[in-house]
Scaffold this active site. Structure first.
Site, PDB file in Angstrom:
ATOM      1  N   TRP A 135     -23.588  16.688  14.928  1.00 33.66           N
ATOM      2  CA  TRP A 135     -23.952  17.070  13.577  1.00 33.66           C
ATOM      3  C   TRP A 135     -25.340  17.702  13.491  1.00 33.66           C
ATOM      4  O   TRP A 135     -25.677  18.558  14.296  1.00 33.66           O
ATOM      5  CB  TRP A 135     -23.809  15.862  12.652  1.00 33.66           C
ATOM      6  CG  TRP A 135     -22.477  15.204  12.731  1.00 33.66           C
ATOM      7  CD1 TRP A 135     -21.257  15.815  12.680  1.00 33.66           C
ATOM      8  CD2 TRP A 135     -22.224  13.802  12.898  1.00 33.66           C
ATOM      9  NE1 TRP A 135     -20.261  14.859  12.784  1.00 33.66           N
ATOM     10  CE2 TRP A 135     -20.809  13.630  12.916  1.00 33.66           C
ATOM     11  CE3 TRP A 135     -23.046  12.678  13.013  1.00 33.66           C
ATOM     12  CZ2 TRP A 135     -20.221  12.374  13.053  1.00 33.66           C
ATOM     13  CZ3 TRP A 135     -22.460  11.437  13.149  1.00 33.66           C
ATOM     14  CH2 TRP A 135     -21.056  11.301  13.175  1.00 33.66           C
ATOM     15  N   GLU A 179     -31.569  -3.714  12.398  1.00 38.09           N
ATOM     16  CA  GLU A 179     -30.424  -4.377  13.029  1.00 38.09           C
ATOM     17  C   GLU A 179     -29.712  -3.387  13.929  1.00 38.09           C
ATOM     18  O   GLU A 179     -30.227  -2.293  14.176  1.00 38.09           O
ATOM     19  CB  GLU A 179     -29.490  -4.968  11.962  1.00 38.09           C
ATOM     20  CG  GLU A 179     -29.315  -4.119  10.706  1.00 38.09           C
ATOM     21  CD  GLU A 179     -28.445  -2.901  10.880  1.00 38.09           C
ATOM     22  OE1 GLU A 179     -27.202  -3.053  10.965  1.00 38.09           O
ATOM     23  OE2 GLU A 179     -28.988  -1.774  10.933  1.00 38.09           O
ATOM     24  N   GLU A 224     -29.433   0.211  13.054  1.00 40.74           N
ATOM     25  CA  GLU A 224     -30.712   0.926  13.046  1.00 40.74           C
ATOM     26  C   GLU A 224     -31.081   1.505  11.696  1.00 40.74           C
ATOM     27  O   GLU A 224     -31.906   2.399  11.614  1.00 40.74           O
ATOM     28  CB  GLU A 224     -30.675   2.048  14.095  1.00 40.74           C
ATOM     29  CG  GLU A 224     -30.056   1.559  15.390  1.00 40.74           C
ATOM     30  CD  GLU A 224     -30.410   2.422  16.564  1.00 40.74           C
ATOM     31  OE1 GLU A 224     -30.604   3.610  16.354  1.00 40.74           O
ATOM     32  OE2 GLU A 224     -30.509   1.890  17.680  1.00 40.74           O
TER      33      GLU A 224
END
Length: 726
Positions: free
Chosen positions: A339, A459, A462
């Site tokens: 992307w 976490e 991210e």
């Protein structure tokens, strides 16, 4: 370095070719002069859904290639954090009625290497022509060797060009180009490439992307080159050379893309590979991979079909190929830039998937350990120990040479080396000293908001800070594993503080992360995370990834709590775990033709836009993106089901993962769900996310070997003995 500083170019058509020919050919056009119009359009990299990823097994060749569509997409040199080109493809024309890039033609890519080697054949069908290309890297040097065969299917003479877009040092906007000794050379301040053809190029040009590059010239002039520029740069330059073949009497050529620190080195490398020839390189290439695989155990007996065994072997090879050769033990997440990571909009460099992440390093290390490559798993741990920061934690990710890239703190990544060390039974004094520093960092961690561990700045996805069941599971298990290693290493007097913290957190994890008044069940269930350690409070936070409305933390679930079971912190039949499974299956599971798969969490936006266009952030015109389904969760569920004794269901999860593989056995990060752009895209098939994703291949290997063993092979039994089997 400007073009004016380059020595006068040698005309391509008049130089000695690699085959020893000399003299100007009839009809050859001599490239001369500097291309105007620089610097050209900004460079961005190809789509991330690769259908091929290859490199020689040996350490002499510091080159890797990828395939996407009908062409060679990014190459990497001199390491796996550094792209060296954007794409290399054929252009076919009759010089009058059509001009076609092979990447635009119908193409089938096949894995054809002997013994599991990552060697590929692409067969492309165009307008009255057929092209067959084979790819390897030369095991003896840093070059990609391509066997090119193009045939006219209606008798019309063809002109066949090689279009090459360099992006040396990961930056395609600062390259210079010129001819040298029959090669098309590109260079920047750090590296160089040389494109060389077996019989030399009949004509060539270089230009700036979107201005006067070879494709622009050919497509605007019915397959003819009106301009033949010799030099260009600095800028986003694109090189084009016509092969001496017509698709009738001459149908086959070898093309080499060689690399080096300087232009002379690149040319010498390309010429030596060309002299060796494609077939010799391919034979040696296959032999290297066959010899490596012969050192490993056979695929598990539960893989009963040739296709399943081939996917297992391809997964081993994908992980092994993902290790950098200059920096042993540095395994990248994926040889792709999905992307908007393919541009510089999101990050200033082309990362982050061709970086090393401690979390992915753990996944890859345990995958290779399951496959029988204990030495590679050991190198993965050694690399992590080399890149530990002075305060004891690990950077969020780093380049293969160890330079930190993103620097956020993720406590599960700091615990990961403890878990891998336990699986490897590493309890030497040096390893233990470093792991103790990591554990002490965890025990002393306090966030900017004043929350103490096991609260984490990020976490495992991210994107959020908070109390995460997955992170808490990792740090509990890591501390218990470290305590056991210290005992084995004769340092049992040091374990008390680590076990005390682990016990306290094991007793508190439900208090921090389980809601009893959430909207998704009348019974307690785990949340993805809590921002404040109060799971009944209704605290709101922004999910990110183009989510515009803050959400109540009680409405966001994921399957991260399964880490508590998979790492031995909670029992598989724990009532809260069972109810949470029911919640996540109702909220974030989707049944597809490829089986059942799961989203990362409720409302995830890390994926394509509704019309299928790429994910991006911070662009006002992009309002919504949808995270799609991740095959790794089928593998994690399978490991959980093995712990419950349900081997049949676990085998079904392995089949579901396998169904997401491409024809060339690459496993993706994400697959399509039932939302748009369906029906254009088929649910359960790979999106344009990072492919191959090393984590997915590692998860497949672990679950396959776990099915053979009847239990997860990465399960830290010492943790379960403390909390589950007592």
């Amino acid at each position: 370095m400007g073009a004016s500083a380059i020595a006068a170019p040698v005309p391509l058509a008049g130089t000695a070719s690699a085959a020893g020919q000399s003299g100007t050919r009839s009809g050859a056009a001599t490239a001369a002069g500097e291309a105007p119009g620089g610097p050209g359009k900004d460079a961005r990299f190809d789509p991330a859904d690769k259908v091929g990823f290859g490199t020689a097994r040996g350490e002499r060749s510091l080159a890797w290639f990828t395939l996407q569509g009908g062409r060679m997409s990014e190459t990497y040199y001199p390491d796996l954090s550094t792209p060296a080109s954007r794409h290399t493809e054929l252009v076919v024309t009759d010089g009058r009625t059509f001009v076609q890039r092979v990447g635009q033609a119908d193409t089938r890519t096949e894995l054809v290497g002997h013994g599991g080697a990552p060697r590929y054949r692409q067969t492309s069908q165009g307008e009255g022509w057929c092209a067959v290309t084979h790819y390897v890297t030369d095991p003896e040097r840093s070059s990609v060797v391509i066997d090119v065969e193009v045939r006219s299917q209606n008798g019309t003479p063809l002109q066949v060009y090689v279009l090459h877009d360099p992006a040396l040092s990961g930056d395609g906007n600062d390259d210079e180009a010129y001819p040298q000794d029959g090669a098309l050379v590109a260079r920047d301040k750090n590296a160089a490439s040389a494109l060389l053809a077996e019989d030399g190029f009949a004509e060539s040009t270089v230009g700036y992307l979107g201005v006067n590059d070879g494709w622009t010239e050919l497509s605007e002039n019915d397959g003819r080159l009106k301009n033949h520029y010799a030099t260009a740069g600095p800028g986003n330059i694109v090189q084009l050379g016509r092969l001496r073949m017509d698709g009738r009497s001459r149908t086959r050529q070898t093309v080499v893309l060689g690399f080096g620190k300087r232009a002379d080195d690149a040319v010498k490398t390309a010429r030596r590979s060309l002299r060796s020839g494609f077939h010799a390189s391919a034979h040696s290439y296959d032999a290297g991979w066959t010899a490596y695989l012969a050192t490993l155990p056979q695929p598990p007996a539960c893989l009963r079909t040739p296709g399943d065994r081939a996917l297992y072997t391809a997964s081993v090879v994908t992980l092994a190929a993902s290790e950098d050769k200059k920096n042993p033990g540095a395994f990248i997440a994926s040889p792709s830039m999905p992307w908007d990571f393919g541009s510089r909009h999101v990050v200033p460099e082309t990362g982050p998937y061709h970086l090393v992440w401690p979390r992915d390093q753990y996944q890859i290390g345990t995958g290779l350990l399951a496959a029988g490559d204990r030495a590679a798993a050991g190198r993965a741990l050694d690399y992590m120990l080399r890149t530990q920061l002075p305060d004891g934690h690990w950077p969020q990710n780093c380049k293969v040479d160890g330079e930190p890239f993103w620097t956020n703190i993720q406590l599960d990544e700091t615990a990961a080396p403890m878990l891998l060390a336990w699986l490897l039974d590493r309890h030497d004094d040096s390893t233990l000293e470093q792991l103790e520093r990591a554990a002490d960092f965890i025990l002393g961690y306090e966030s900017e908001e004043g929350y103490k561990a096991p609260y984490t700045q990020q976490e495992r996805w991210e994107e959020q800070s908070g109390y995460s069941p997955a992170t808490i599971a990792s740090v509990i298990a890591g501390l218990v594993c470290l305590a056991d290693l210290l005992d084995r290493g004769g340092q049992g007097s040091k374990v008390a503080k680590y076990l005390e913290a682990a016990d306290k957190w094991q007793e508190s994890v439900e208090k921090w992360t389980v809601t009893t008044n959430g909207p998704d069940s009348d019974e307690p269930y785990y949340l993805r995370l809590t921002k404040n350690g109060k799971p009944n409070s209704g605290k709101k936070y922004e999910l990110g990834n183009n989510s515009e409305t803050p959400v109540d933390q009680r409405t966001v679930v994921d399957a991260g709590f399964l880490e508590l079971v998979r790492l031995g912190v909670k029992a598989a039949d724990d009532p809260v775990v069972l109810n949470s499974l029911d919640v996540v299956d109702r909220k974030i599971a989707v049944d597809t033709p490829s089986g059942r798969h799961w989203y990362r969490y409720t409302g995830d936006g890390y994926g394509e836009q509704p019309n299928g266009e790429q994910w991006t952030v911070n662009r006002p015109e992009v309002k919504t993106t949808h995270g799609r389904l991740w095959p790794i969760f089928a593998g994690e569920r399978g490991e959980y089901e093995l712990l419950r004794g349900d081997r049949r269901s676990a085998a079904g999860r392995l089949r579901d993962m396998a169904r997401t593989a491409s024809e060339t056995l690459t496993l993706p990060e994400q697959v399509w769900d039932e939302r748009p752009p369906v029906p254009r895209e088929k649910p359960g098939t790979a999106t344009a996310s990072a492919t191959p994703l090393a984590w997915t291949h590692a998860q497949y290997l672990r679950l396959a070997r776990s099915l053979e063993h009847g239990a997860p092979v990465e399960f830290p039994s010492v943790v379960a003995e403390r909390y589950v089997r007592r």
